[in-house]
Design a protein around this motif. Structure first.
Motif, PDB file in Angstrom:
ATOM      1  N   THR A 192      52.293 -41.556 -35.576  1.00 27.66           N
ATOM      2  CA  THR A 192      50.838 -41.588 -35.706  1.00 27.66           C
ATOM      3  C   THR A 192      50.219 -40.328 -35.120  1.00 27.66           C
ATOM      4  OG1 THR A 192      50.787 -44.002 -35.647  1.00 27.66           O
ATOM      5  CG2 THR A 192      48.745 -42.861 -35.061  1.00 27.66           C
ATOM      6  N   LEU A 193      50.693 -39.909 -33.964  1.00 29.91           N
ATOM      7  CA  LEU A 193      50.153 -38.706 -33.326  1.00 29.91           C
ATOM      8  C   LEU A 193      50.452 -37.452 -34.143  1.00 29.91           C
ATOM      9  CD1 LEU A 193      50.891 -39.482 -29.570  1.00 29.91           C
ATOM     10  CD2 LEU A 193      48.663 -39.449 -30.713  1.00 29.91           C
ATOM     11  N   HIS A 194      51.637 -37.379 -34.724  1.00 29.86           N
ATOM     12  CA  HIS A 194      51.966 -36.222 -35.563  1.00 29.86           C
ATOM     13  C   HIS A 194      51.087 -36.187 -36.816  1.00 29.86           C
ATOM     14  CE1 HIS A 194      55.188 -34.226 -33.464  1.00 29.86           C
ATOM     15  NE2 HIS A 194      55.773 -35.383 -33.239  1.00 29.86           N
ATOM     16  N   ARG A 195      50.868 -37.349 -37.415  1.00 25.83           N
ATOM     17  CA  ARG A 195      50.000 -37.403 -38.599  1.00 25.83           C
ATOM     18  C   ARG A 195      48.587 -36.951 -38.225  1.00 25.83           C
ATOM     19  NH1 ARG A 195      50.585 -39.268 -43.210  1.00 25.83           N
ATOM     20  NH2 ARG A 195      52.313 -40.627 -42.694  1.00 25.83           N
ATOM     21  N   ARG A 196      48.093 -37.445 -37.103  1.00 22.66           N
ATOM     22  CA  ARG A 196      46.743 -37.064 -36.663  1.00 22.66           C
ATOM     23  C   ARG A 196      46.665 -35.574 -36.351  1.00 22.66           C
ATOM     24  NH1 ARG A 196      45.053 -42.068 -32.684  1.00 22.66           N
ATOM     25  NH2 ARG A 196      44.863 -43.621 -34.332  1.00 22.66           N
ATOM     26  N   ALA A 197      47.721 -35.026 -35.771  1.00 16.68           N
ATOM     27  CA  ALA A 197      47.735 -33.591 -35.465  1.00 16.68           C
ATOM     28  C   ALA A 197      47.634 -32.778 -36.754  1.00 16.68           C
ATOM     29  CB  ALA A 197      48.998 -33.227 -34.692  1.00 16.68           C
ATOM     30  N   ALA A 198      48.415 -33.155 -37.765  1.00 17.62           N
ATOM     31  CA  ALA A 198      48.375 -32.446 -39.041  1.00 17.62           C
ATOM     32  C   ALA A 198      46.996 -32.569 -39.686  1.00 17.62           C
ATOM     33  CB  ALA A 198      49.446 -32.985 -39.982  1.00 17.62           C
ATOM     34  N   GLN A 199      46.464 -33.770 -39.696  1.00 23.09           N
ATOM     35  CA  GLN A 199      45.158 -34.002 -40.305  1.00 23.09           C
ATOM     36  C   GLN A 199      44.055 -33.261 -39.546  1.00 23.09           C
ATOM     37  OE1 GLN A 199      45.276 -38.286 -40.146  1.00 23.09           O
ATOM     38  NE2 GLN A 199      46.037 -38.445 -42.253  1.00 23.09           N
ATOM     39  N   THR A 200      44.176 -33.197 -38.241  1.00 18.30           N
ATOM     40  CA  THR A 200      43.193 -32.487 -37.427  1.00 18.30           C
ATOM     41  C   THR A 200      43.231 -30.990 -37.709  1.00 18.30           C
ATOM     42  OG1 THR A 200      43.289 -34.174 -35.699  1.00 18.30           O
ATOM     43  CG2 THR A 200      42.426 -32.014 -35.059  1.00 18.30           C
ATOM     44  N   LEU A 201      44.431 -30.431 -37.809  1.00 13.79           N
ATOM     45  CA  LEU A 201      44.548 -29.010 -38.138  1.00 13.79           C
ATOM     46  C   LEU A 201      43.925 -28.717 -39.504  1.00 13.79           C
ATOM     47  CD1 LEU A 201      48.149 -28.271 -36.851  1.00 13.79           C
ATOM     48  CD2 LEU A 201      46.011 -27.352 -35.920  1.00 13.79           C
ATOM     49  N   LEU A 202      44.170 -29.587 -40.462  1.00 11.87           N
ATOM     50  CA  LEU A 202      43.595 -29.403 -41.795  1.00 11.87           C
ATOM     51  C   LEU A 202      42.071 -29.495 -41.764  1.00 11.87           C
ATOM     52  CD1 LEU A 202      46.143 -31.462 -43.908  1.00 11.87           C
ATOM     53  CD2 LEU A 202      45.767 -28.986 -44.019  1.00 11.87           C
ATOM     54  N   ALA A 203      41.548 -30.417 -40.967  1.00 15.14           N
ATOM     55  CA  ALA A 203      40.098 -30.612 -40.892  1.00 15.14           C
ATOM     56  C   ALA A 203      39.405 -29.483 -40.122  1.00 15.14           C
ATOM     57  CB  ALA A 203      39.780 -31.958 -40.248  1.00 15.14           C
ATOM     58  N   LEU A 204      40.015 -29.047 -39.036  1.00 18.02           N
ATOM     59  CA  LEU A 204      39.388 -28.030 -38.189  1.00 18.02           C
ATOM     60  C   LEU A 204      39.504 -26.616 -38.755  1.00 18.02           C
ATOM     61  CD1 LEU A 204      40.393 -29.150 -34.589  1.00 18.02           C
ATOM     62  CD2 LEU A 204      38.142 -29.308 -35.668  1.00 18.02           C
ATOM     63  N   TYR A 205      40.586 -26.358 -39.473  1.00 22.26           N
ATOM     64  CA  TYR A 205      40.856 -25.004 -39.953  1.00 22.26           C
ATOM     65  C   TYR A 205      41.159 -24.976 -41.446  1.00 22.26           C
ATOM     66  CZ  TYR A 205      41.496 -24.562 -34.924  1.00 22.26           C
ATOM     67  OH  TYR A 205      41.319 -24.616 -33.578  1.00 22.26           O
ATOM     68  N   PRO A 206      40.214 -25.427 -42.266  1.00 18.37           N
ATOM     69  CA  PRO A 206      40.489 -25.467 -43.711  1.00 18.37           C
ATOM     70  C   PRO A 206      40.734 -24.085 -44.312  1.00 18.37           C
ATOM     71  CG  PRO A 206      38.163 -25.864 -43.280  1.00 18.37           C
ATOM     72  CD  PRO A 206      38.865 -25.860 -41.942  1.00 18.37           C
ATOM     73  N   ASP A 207      40.223 -23.048 -43.678  1.00 17.59           N
ATOM     74  CA  ASP A 207      40.406 -21.694 -44.191  1.00 17.59           C
ATOM     75  C   ASP A 207      41.694 -21.042 -43.681  1.00 17.59           C
ATOM     76  OD1 ASP A 207      39.235 -21.804 -41.643  1.00 17.59           O
ATOM     77  OD2 ASP A 207      38.422 -19.785 -41.814  1.00 17.59           O
ATOM     78  N   ARG A 208      42.459 -21.773 -42.856  1.00 19.37           N
ATOM     79  CA  ARG A 208      43.687 -21.212 -42.298  1.00 19.37           C
ATOM     80  C   ARG A 208      44.925 -22.052 -42.656  1.00 19.37           C
ATOM     81  NH1 ARG A 208      42.878 -20.302 -36.085  1.00 19.37           N
ATOM     82  NH2 ARG A 208      44.937 -19.388 -36.363  1.00 19.37           N
ATOM     83  N   THR A 209      44.818 -22.861 -43.705  1.00 18.85           N
ATOM     84  CA  THR A 209      45.932 -23.756 -44.035  1.00 18.85           C
ATOM     85  C   THR A 209      47.213 -22.999 -44.381  1.00 18.85           C
ATOM     86  OG1 THR A 209      45.124 -23.968 -46.303  1.00 18.85           O
ATOM     87  CG2 THR A 209      44.496 -25.696 -44.748  1.00 18.85           C
ATOM     88  N   ARG A 210      47.087 -21.847 -45.022  1.00 17.12           N
ATOM     89  CA  ARG A 210      48.296 -21.057 -45.339  1.00 17.12           C
ATOM     90  C   ARG A 210      48.939 -20.537 -44.059  1.00 17.12           C
ATOM     91  NH1 ARG A 210      49.452 -19.942 -50.415  1.00 17.12           N
ATOM     92  NH2 ARG A 210      50.661 -18.073 -49.896  1.00 17.12           N
ATOM     93  N   GLU A 211      48.121 -20.058 -43.163  1.00 21.34           N
ATOM     94  CA  GLU A 211      48.610 -19.518 -41.895  1.00 21.34           C
ATOM     95  C   GLU A 211      49.271 -20.601 -41.045  1.00 21.34           C
ATOM     96  OE1 GLU A 211      46.615 -17.718 -37.811  1.00 21.34           O
ATOM     97  OE2 GLU A 211      45.417 -17.812 -39.633  1.00 21.34           O
TER      98      GLU A 211
END
Length: 77
Positions: free
Chosen positions: A32-51
């Motif tokens: 659950t924590l790993h899923r939330r971490a991934a989702q949080t990164l996607l939400a916070l940094y939508p312009d850096r998903t490739r990076e």
């Protein structure tokens, strides 16, 4: 060595504490924590998903979401 480079000793202790804390989590909680971490990164940094694709893919992999992990790890590769 510790007196010459105290920051290395602190890093080592931090890593041990981090490993102990991670190991104490139940597997479903870790996922659950790993899923939330991934989702949080996607939400916070939508312009850096490739990076951040490698880190996001790793979190999805550890969350047990092979499809999402593959999508991001392919981009990272």
């Amino acid at each position: 060595m510790a007196t010459l480079e105290p920051e290395l000793e602190d890093l080592f202790r931090h890593a041990l504490v981090q490993d102990a804390a991670y190991s104490s989590l139940l597997k479903p909680d870790r996922k659950t924590l790993h899923r939330r971490a991934a989702q949080t990164l996607l939400a916070l940094y939508p312009d850096r998903t490739r990076e951040l694709a490698g880190v996001i893919g790793l979190h999805f992999e550890r969350a047990g979401d092979a499809a999402a992990a593959a999508e991001h790890l392919i981009v990272a590769g």
